[in-house]
Design an enzyme around this catalytic site. Structure first.
Site, short mmCIF file in Angstrom:
data_model
loop_
_atom_site.label_atom_id
_atom_site.label_comp_id
_atom_site.label_asym_id
_atom_site.label_seq_id
_atom_site.Cartn_x
_atom_site.Cartn_y
_atom_site.Cartn_z
N LYS A 150 -5.58 3.53 4.11
CA LYS A 150 -4.96 2.39 4.81
C LYS A 150 -3.48 2.61 5.02
CE LYS A 150 -3.54 -1.42 2.50
NZ LYS A 150 -2.27 -2.13 2.71
N ASN A 151 -2.77 2.96 3.93
CA ASN A 151 -1.31 2.97 4.04
C ASN A 151 -0.77 4.17 4.82
OD1 ASN A 151 -1.15 0.51 2.83
ND2 ASN A 151 -0.72 1.30 0.78
N CYS A 207 0.72 -8.73 1.72
CA CYS A 207 0.39 -9.33 0.43
C CYS A 207 1.60 -10.03 -0.18
CB CYS A 207 -0.10 -8.25 -0.54
SG CYS A 207 -1.72 -7.60 -0.12
N ARG A 247 9.91 -9.38 -0.86
CA ARG A 247 9.73 -8.06 -0.23
C ARG A 247 10.76 -7.88 0.88
NH1 ARG A 247 3.42 -6.68 0.69
NH2 ARG A 247 4.25 -4.57 0.64
N ASP A 282 -0.47 -0.18 -6.77
CA ASP A 282 -1.66 -0.64 -6.05
C ASP A 282 -2.95 -0.47 -6.87
OD1 ASP A 282 0.07 -1.19 -4.01
OD2 ASP A 282 -0.57 0.45 -2.72
N ARG A 306 -8.77 -6.62 4.29
CA ARG A 306 -7.56 -6.04 4.89
C ARG A 306 -7.47 -4.56 4.55
NH1 ARG A 306 -2.60 -8.55 2.92
NH2 ARG A 306 -1.92 -6.66 3.93
C1 EPZ Z 1 4.07 -0.02 0.42
O1 EPZ Z 1 4.70 -1.28 0.55
C2 EPZ Z 1 2.60 -0.28 0.49
N1 EPZ Z 1 2.28 -0.90 1.77
C3 EPZ Z 1 2.17 -1.17 -0.67
O2 EPZ Z 1 0.76 -1.24 -0.61
C4 EPZ Z 1 2.58 -0.54 -1.98
O3 EPZ Z 1 2.32 -1.45 -3.03
C5 EPZ Z 1 4.07 -0.21 -1.99
O4 EPZ Z 1 4.40 0.61 -0.82
C6 EPZ Z 1 4.53 0.54 -3.22
O5 EPZ Z 1 3.79 1.73 -3.35
C7 EPZ Z 1 2.09 -0.15 2.83
O6 EPZ Z 1 2.16 1.08 2.79
C8 EPZ Z 1 1.77 -0.84 4.11
P1 EPZ Z 1 8.25 -0.46 -0.96
P2 EPZ Z 1 6.25 -1.37 0.86
O7 EPZ Z 1 9.19 -0.57 0.18
O8 EPZ Z 1 6.62 -0.27 1.78
C9 EPZ Z 1 11.77 -3.09 -2.83
C10 EPZ Z 1 -1.36 -2.27 -0.94
O9 EPZ Z 1 -1.94 -2.95 -1.80
N2 EPZ Z 1 12.41 -3.02 -1.50
O10 EPZ Z 1 8.01 0.89 -1.53
O11 EPZ Z 1 6.52 -2.76 1.26
C11 EPZ Z 1 10.50 -3.92 -2.80
O12 EPZ Z 1 10.78 -5.30 -2.87
C12 EPZ Z 1 0.10 -2.47 -0.73
O13 EPZ Z 1 -1.91 -1.43 -0.22
C13 EPZ Z 1 13.68 -3.52 -1.35
O14 EPZ Z 1 14.30 -4.06 -2.27
O15 EPZ Z 1 6.85 -1.11 -0.57
C14 EPZ Z 1 9.76 -3.37 -3.99
O16 EPZ Z 1 10.27 -3.97 -5.14
C15 EPZ Z 1 0.69 -3.73 -1.09
N3 EPZ Z 1 14.29 -3.40 -0.12
C16 EPZ Z 1 10.14 -1.89 -3.98
O17 EPZ Z 1 11.33 -1.81 -3.20
C17 EPZ Z 1 13.66 -2.81 0.94
O18 EPZ Z 1 14.26 -2.73 2.02
C18 EPZ Z 1 9.11 -0.95 -3.40
O19 EPZ Z 1 8.72 -1.43 -2.11
C19 EPZ Z 1 12.37 -2.29 0.76
C20 EPZ Z 1 11.76 -2.42 -0.48
#
Ligand code: EPZ
Length: 426
Positions: A22-23, A117, A122, A305, A397
């Site tokens: 998916k991702n 989610c 986020r 995840d 999803r």
């Molecule tokens: C991706 O989300 C995945 N989603 C998530 O998968 C996964 O949990 C996550 O990466 C972590 O591995 C997709 O790929 C579509 P991040 P993403 O940016 O990109 C903080 C699932 O179940 N952050 O790595 O949104 C954020 O709040 C899902 O398949 C900032 O502070 O995750 C978090 O604490 C849900 N500022 C951390 O970084 C930003 O600009 C990691 O988030 C961006 C993120």
């Protein structure tokens, strides 16, 4: 509203084939905007988040041909207005990827703040920081993020935190920027490498994906290609854990075992037997599993995840497990639902303490997000008696045919909707 009804307590046995990731797929579908020719994507999972991303492309003017249920031809040359429709953007997190791809191609983008989610706050500040460094200006008005640039110029981007989405968006903008971009403290998840392979096969010049420094030299033209998406490590991990949790014996096929090392390691620590083949993993468990403590971390650490599914498995392990998930600040919302099965878990901040109980008993519960939903299905498979998992649209999803795949492994799981029920009663 559809729900799953599960009669639990049966060990899963047999073989299950994992679908496309998916991702990775959501990023690669969005990346089709950067291609100057049509692309054919193979091994695309048939899931709701992909439907949303494909619909966004279609609504913006792309031509889409569904070749078969997992193969799509995408021609984005018809897109002229880089504006993502509001409701579609809010339906998934990956809509944020249209910021990077539209900016890369059109030097502007209007994308409503993404949904996805509910795992706590986020933000997208790191995405915006990357765009700004490459030369774009942004405004946020009425919930819509607007980007504009006269041109994009390669530069050095240092992420304050490791972010998957931020890294992917920076790659999208940098691929079409003038000169060299260096992304430091980049995410290393398998989907980053898959995306880089896809873009490179189109003619991009990306080095270092999978390490924490990615170097990208911008190019002007990206050709069309046929590309197969990697298998989903989280779907694979979910079936591995479901096998161990039900004292089952399952061959999980179409996997890349390297992507699953942190899950394999923890399953072995918990007492499950895990055997790796080239593209298959065999998981078997007998007797009671053991307490296992872990922390989630960016790849190659244990993935957030997989935290809800693994924690659910530990609810009947012998002893006390301590699980810390610092990636998101609210990834334990499913714990309230797990308690309905008789699980003994306390949550303090981002740490859960799981005291193993001897068995779970079936309950009626609600999926609160995608992986939480998968965890509740696993709880239902482990539990004695009947479980009803409501709000399964969260699960759809990200899991292709989860009920069919589980039934093939011997699970007693049925999809029902209120209409069926009403008809039976009537
Ligand atoms: C991706 O989300 C995945 N989603 C998530 O998968 C996964 O949990 C996550 O990466 C972590 O591995 C997709 O790929 C579509 P991040 P993403 O940016 O990109 C903080 C699932 O179940 N952050 O790595 O949104 C954020 O709040 C899902 O398949 C900032 O502070 O995750 C978090 O604490 C849900 N500022 C951390 O970084 C930003 O600009 C990691 O988030 C961006 C993120």
């Amino acid at each position: 509203m559809e729900k799953f009804v599960i009669h639990g307590g049966k060990p899963l046995k047999g073989e299950v084939a994992v679908s496309g990731a998916k991702n990775a797929a959501v990023a690669i579908v969005a990346a089709a905007i950067l291609a100057d020719e049509p692309c054919v994507l193979e091994n695309v999972p048939e899931i709701q988040d992909i439907n949303v991303c494909v619909k966004i492309l279609y609504e913006m003017g792309a031509s889409i041909k569904i070749i078969d249920k997992n193969t799509i031809r995408i021609d984005t040359r018809g897109i002229s207005d880089p504006v993502v429709p509001y409701e579609l953007a809010r339906a998934c997190r990956a809509s944020s990827y249209f910021l990077g791809t539209l900016l890369g191609r059109f030097l502007k983008a209007d994308v409503p703040m993404p949904g996805g989610c509910d795992l706590g706050d986020r933000p997208i500040d790191q995405h915006l920081k990357a765009f700004n460094i490459l030369g774009a200006r942004h405004t946020i008005d009425g919930g819509v993020v607007s980007l504009k640039a006269d041109k994009l110029i390669g530069s050095q981007i240092y992420f304050d935190i490791v972010t998957v989405g931020g890294t992917i968006n920076a790659m999208f903008a940098a691929v079409k920027a003038e000169g060299l971009t260096v992304i430091e403290n980049a995410a290393k998840e398998p989907q980053i490498v898959d995306l880089a392979n896809f873009l490179n096969s189109m003619g991009a010049d990306i080095m270092g994906a999978g390490t924490d420094v990615i170097k990208i030299r911008g190019v002007k033209y990206l050709r069309g290609v046929t590309y197969g998406i990697i298998p989903d490590p989280i779907e694979a991990g979910t079936y591995m854990v479901a096998a161990a949790a039900t004292k089952g014996d399952v061959y999980v096929k179409n996997v890349i075992p390297k992507h699953l090392e942190s899950i394999t390691d923890k399953l072995r620590k918990a007492g499950a037997f895990v055997e790796e083949f080239d593209e298959c993993i065999h998981v078997k468990s007998e007797g009671r599993l053991m307490k296992t403590s872990f922390k989630t971390l960016p790849h190659p650490g244990f993935p957030t995840d997989m935290q809800p599914q693994f924690s659910t498995m530990l609810t009947t392990a012998d002893g006390t497990s301590v699980v810390t998930d610092n990636i998101f600040d609210n990834r334990f919302r499913y714990v309230n639902e797990l308690r309905r099965f008789g699980a003994d878990i306390t949550v303090e901040g981002t740490t859960a303490v799981i005291q193993g109980v001897s068995e779970l008993s079936g309950a009626t519960v609600k999926a609160t997000d995608l992986r939480a939903g998968a965890a509740l299905v696993i709880a239902g498979l482990m539990a004695s008696g009947t479980t009803v998992v409501e709000e399964i649209y969260h699960i759809e999803r990200g899991y292709e045919n989860i009920d069919e795949k589980l039934r093939a492994l011997g699970a007693d799981i049925t999809r029902v909707n209120d209409f069926d029920k009403a008809r039976r009663v009537g």
